[in-house]
Design a protein around this motif. Structure first.
Motif, PDB file in Angstrom:
ATOM      1  N   LYS A  85       0.838  -1.193   0.019  1.00 49.29           N
ATOM      2  CA  LYS A  85       0.077   0.125   0.068  1.00 49.29           C
ATOM      3  C   LYS A  85       0.792   1.229   0.130  1.00 49.29           C
TER       4      LYS A  85
ATOM      5  N   ASP B 226       1.225   4.728   0.748  1.00 49.32           N
ATOM      6  CA  ASP B 226       0.642   5.851   1.881  1.00 49.32           C
ATOM      7  C   ASP B 226       0.963   7.218   1.141  1.00 49.32           C
TER       8      ASP B 226
ATOM      9  N   LEU C 127       3.473   0.543   2.957  1.00 47.30           N
ATOM     10  CA  LEU C 127       2.848  -0.367   3.872  1.00 47.30           C
ATOM     11  C   LEU C 127       2.743  -1.701   3.252  1.00 47.30           C
ATOM     12  N   GLN C 128       3.314  -2.594   4.126  1.00 48.94           N
ATOM     13  CA  GLN C 128       3.133  -4.366   4.038  1.00 48.94           C
ATOM     14  C   GLN C 128       2.625  -4.517   5.267  1.00 48.94           C
ATOM     15  N   GLY C 129       1.367  -4.751   5.171  1.00 52.70           N
ATOM     16  CA  GLY C 129       0.569  -5.053   6.486  1.00 52.70           C
ATOM     17  C   GLY C 129       0.942  -4.131   7.612  1.00 52.70           C
ATOM     18  N   ASP C 130       1.365  -4.389   8.707  1.00 51.74           N
ATOM     19  CA  ASP C 130       1.833  -3.459   9.871  1.00 51.74           C
ATOM     20  C   ASP C 130       3.083  -2.886   9.365  1.00 51.74           C
ATOM     21  N   ARG C 131       3.862  -3.260   8.746  1.00 51.60           N
ATOM     22  CA  ARG C 131       5.232  -2.914   8.460  1.00 51.60           C
ATOM     23  C   ARG C 131       5.165  -1.502   7.555  1.00 51.60           C
ATOM     24  N   VAL C 132       5.972  -0.433   8.212  1.00 52.91           N
ATOM     25  CA  VAL C 132       6.136   0.820   7.235  1.00 52.91           C
ATOM     26  C   VAL C 132       7.651   0.921   6.658  1.00 52.91           C
TER      27      VAL C 132
END
Length: 178
Positions: A70, A72, A157-162
């Motif tokens: 994603k 951002d 973003l990859q899941g909760d990882r920024v």
């Protein structure tokens, strides 16, 4: 004597206009690329149509991972000489669309997918001339990308990882004789 004065001023005018210079914009590197295990992203200054200056950047994002990423966009910024100098807009957007861009949700990029386009710093929007208004040209135009360091502070973003990456190009201006 008066005739000689006119000829003398005309010769001086021609000498000065013959020595006129035009600015030529260059970028080092010409294309800034960042690659990691999840994606490849490129940022390249783009010359304004028919002009010798940069007014936008060509942006390419390729998802190399096997999961959705994603972008951002509301937290991806234009950098000018190492400092955050605003957000990005996309060429061809209206003023209303640019206002809505700040509220935009995350942009999902599927595995193997590529996202590309021409983007420009919103903080450098150019004013329309009376000629542009009379021709009914778009109300939003990119302005000149200034000399110095220009780039992007990208947030993905990859899941909760920024994941944050910086892409920087150095814009230089030289002057050439016409």
């Amino acid at each position: 004597m008066k005739k000689n004065w006119h000829w003398c001023s005309m010769v001086i005018f021609l000498v000065f206009t013959g020595c006129a210079t035009v600015p030529v914009f260059t970028s080092d590197p010409t294309t800034q690329t960042v690659e990691n295990e999840l994606f490849v992203v490129e940022l390249e200054p783009h010359l304004a149509s028919g002009r010798s200056f940069f007014d936008s950047f060509r942006y390419v994002f390729v998802n190399k991972s096997d999961t959705d990423l994603k972008l951002d966009w509301p937290n991806t910024f234009y950098l000018k000489n190492g400092l955050i100098f605003g957000r990005w807009g996309m060429k061809g957007m209206t003023l209303e669309q640019l206002r809505e861009l700040e509220k935009q949700p995350l942009i999902t990029i599927a595995p193997g997918e590529t996202l590309s386009g021409l983007i420009f710093p919103l903080s450098l929007i150019a004013k329309r001339s009376r000629t542009a208004i009379s021709r009914d040209e778009p109300s939003v135009r990119p302005g000149i990308i200034p000399e110095g360091e220009s780039g992007m502070d990208l947030t993905v973003l990859q899941g909760d990882r920024v994941i944050r990456e910086k892409l920087i190009c150095r814009i230089a201006v030289s002057h050439m004789r016409k």
